[in-house]
Design a protein around this motif. Structure first.
Motif: not given
Length: 723
Positions: A639-649
């Protein structure tokens, strides 16, 4: 007068004579027998009246009438049979003697009536009554003869007396037995039985008289006979007429009483039927207006109570609160613990809601796990207080079959007159408020407002327009978002995303109308439209030289529970001549877990056709590795919710790394959704992710632009390909 000499002897004295020696005429004997038969028939009618009489006084009066009929009938038989020929005129009794004998006959008959008039007499009582009738007849004849002043002595033959009494008793028993059995037959046979009983009883009295006379001889004083004032025939006629009048009067009275009793019974039966009809009507109204499980009003009963209560509040210009209550996640109780436990829980919750209400509040069950309360409230604040009491009452632990469970409710509130002035409008607005409460996380209350009404109006209009768009195949279209294979650098797949080109509202995304389709039961029709249009576009892509590209089509949770989905997939592939390997079906993680057993069987049948399967939005649901291993799937989409904060998260990076490693261990491909930056692409490529999709590659585009996009795409796009 001194009582005459009574003697038992086997021989007639030399100076004695028989009382009767064949001097009676046949006509007189037949007349006497006919009269006594009529008397007996009247007595049997009177006995029936006694048994059916309701009042004790009536029974005693009818006993007296019966005794008079039986006694006078027996006396008339004796009187006519003892009317003399010329040579025997000296043995006729006087008036006082006849009256005395009539009294004796009546008293004896009264004793017999006391015995036989009981309801459904037993055999012992029948035998006693028969003996009483025989003895009373014999006593009458002896007493009548003994009253004559000219009779000096009576000589009895014991054998003849016993024979007379035995025959009389036998005929009496036969008569009474026949009378008792008459009620077991049809009316015609019953009448015949009664006539037979009357004749048998008359024969009993006749035998008691005739045989008894034959057993008696007399010594008669030699006194000159009195002069006859009236002839024998005239005397017999007068007595017969008087007796017939008495019997007729008794029969008429009995018939009238019988008719009155029949009328009373008919009236009572009619009243009973009316009472039964009233009871049945009440029961039907109870069944029609009340819920059989909770014993509160059902929807029909609520409509009646709502109309009445609303009319009263309109007349008094006072507000009325409407609360619609829904039990949160009640379906899980039925599915996991069974409907019996669910019913028990529903009764407990309905009882708790009722305990939180006031005496004049109305509670009803609308259906399923939905309840409704009508309450005379002053404002929405007071309605919220009542709703708060209900929420607290329901949240108390419920113990059923040793299990303690905590249930919550969601409540929607509307008020008369500010939110509507009809029952339908108020219920509809309370329902809208309820949906808002459920959508806000459940276990809370929500009041209706104008924004909800506007939203409901828009959704209702959209529902109608979406129906029309599906029927006319106008306005709906598919957009496609390319999916890049990171290993080959080719566009290997497209995800089909439905859009609605609304004539007034412009291009609408799925989140504006998918929920409407699901809520109103035509999501399957929409899914089938998307499936067929995707297969049609696959055919067009093949004609344009892109026969290797696959299209992934989303499948809703509701469609995943339909067995018809398998045939719809095969029909779409067949109609557009598309190879099954070019179609992929995407299902969400939550849709799979909603009914895992049915989903597995359905997906296996689709997989058997050659269609590949993928799990969309992976990581947002509650699947486990045990379930994931059982599913016949080919691809996981992160799901996009796990991708959108990469690489900061850092946490999201670890989650994505774990998902890719797990999927590869299960021999599954991985697609990352929502890739929008080169840094995200580099991170995913380094982890060995198989494919990506997102705005970095392309936004969803319609079919007309897709062909140009595919033609223009080349290995120049080095920012996404680095072998």
């Amino acid at each position: 007068m001194d009582w005459i000499d009574l003697r038992f002897t086997r021989f007639i004295p030399a100076d004695g004579r028989l009382l009767e020696n064949g001097h009676q005429s046949l006509g007189m004997m037949l007349l006497a027998f006919l009269l006594v038969s009529i008397a007996c028939y009247t007595v049997l009618e009177v006995i029936e009246r006694i048994r059916q009489a309701q009042q004790p006084l009536s029974r005693w009066l009818w006993r007296i009438v019966g005794a008079l009929c039986l006694g006078s009938g027996s006396w008339v038989l004796h009187f006519i049979n003892q009317l003399p020929e010329a040579e025997h005129a000296h043995i006729v009794s006087g008036a006082s003697a006849n009256f005395s004998s009539l009294c004796v006959a009546t008293v004896s008959a009264f004793l017999a009536m006391l015995s036989i008039s009981e309801t459904h007499a037993k055999p012992a009582r029948l035998l006693t009554t028969a003996l009483l009738i025989s003895l009373s007849s014999g006593v009458l004849h002896v007493f009548a003869i003994a009253q004559n002043d000219q009779v000096i002595a009576l000589f009895y033959s014991p054998l003849l007396v016993m024979a007379a009494l035995t025959l009389s008793c036998a005929f009496s028993c036969a008569a009474l037995f026949s009378y008792e059995r008459q009620y077991a037959h049809t009316p015609s046979i019953s009448l015949l039985s009664r006539i037979t009983a009357s004749v048998s009883l008359a024969l009993a009295i006749e035998f008691a008289h005739s045989s008894g006379i034959e057993a008696i001889a007399t010594d008669v004083a030699t006194v000159a006979p009195p002069s006859a004032l009236i002839g024998e025939s005239h005397m017999a006629l007068i007595v017969s007429c008087l007796a017939l009048l008495g019997f007729a009067a008794s029969l008429i009275a009995a018939a009238r009483d019988k008719q009155l009793l029949v009328n009373q019974r008919d009236f009572s039966r009619m009243n009973s039927l009316l009472n039964q009809l009233d009871h049945a009507r009440t029961s039907l109204q109870q069944a029609a207006n009340y819920d059989g499980l909770t014993q509160h009003l059902n929807r029909r009963g609520l409509n009646l109570a709502f109309t009445e209560k609303l009319l009263k509040h309109q007349q008094n210009s006072t507000p009325l609160g409407v609360l619609v209550i829904d039990i949160d996640h009640f379906k899980r109780i039925n599915d996991s613990l069974g409907h019996a436990i669910g019913d028990s829980m529903l009764k407990v919750i309905a009882g708790r809601v009722s305990s939180a209400l006031r005496n004049d509040d109305v509670l009803s069950r609308l259906g399923g796990d939905e309840l409704c309360v009508l309450a005379s409230l002053k404002s929405k604040d007071e309605a919220r207080v009542l709703a708060g009491r209900i929420l607290l009452a329901v949240k108390e632990p419920i113990v059923i079959n040793g299990r303690s469970m905590v249930m919550t409710t969601s409540i929607g509130i509307s008020m008369f007159p500010e939110d509507g002035d009809t029952p339908d409008e108020l219920l509809k607005h309370a329902d809208l408020a309820l949906y808002q409460a459920k959508g806000s996380g459940r276990n809370q209350m929500h009041s209706f407002n104008s924004q909800l009404k506007a939203k409901a109006s828009v959704e209702l209009l959209l529902e109608e327009e979406l129906h029309n768009a599906l029927r006319s195949d106008e306005g709906l279209q598919l957009f496609y978002q390319p999916i890049l294979d990171l290993h080959s650098g080719k566009l290997s797949k497209l995800e089909a995303l439905v859009r609605w080109q609304h004539p007034q509202r412009g291009l609408l995304s799925p989140d504006r109308f998918i929920g409407i389709a699901e809520a109103n039961g035509f999501i399957a029709e929409l899914d089938n439209w998307v499936l067929r249009r995707a297969c049609c576009d696959l055919s067009l892509l093949a004609d344009a030289g892109h026969e290797q590209i696959k299209i992934a089509v989303n499948c809703s949770a509701l469609s995943l529970g339909r067995k018809e989905l398998v045939k719809e997939v095969s029909d779409a592939l067949l109609n557009f001549s598309v190879a099954a390997q070019r179609l992929e079906l995407e299902v969400t993680e939550n849709a799979l877990m909603g009914n895992i057993e049915q989903a597995v069987d359905l997906l296996q049948e689709i997989r058997a056709q050659g269609v590949s399967l993928s799990v969309d939005d992976f990581g947002t649901g509650y699947s486990s590795l045990a379930y994931l291993k059982r599913l016949p799937i080919d691809t996981l989409k992160i799901d996009r919710s796990f991708i959108q904060d990469i690489p900061s998260s850092h946490e999201d990076m670890q989650i994505v790394q774990a998902i890719i490693a797990m999927a590869h261990s299960l021999q599954l491909k991985v697609v990352a959704e929502g890739v929008e930056s080169p840094e995200q692409l580099s991170f995913l490529r380094n982890l060995g992710c198989d494919s990506i999709q997102g705005y970095l590659l392309s936004r969803p585009i319609p079919m007309q632009q897709l062909l140009s996009f595919l033609s223009d795409y080349s290995t120049e796009n080095s920012f996404v390909y680095n072998p």
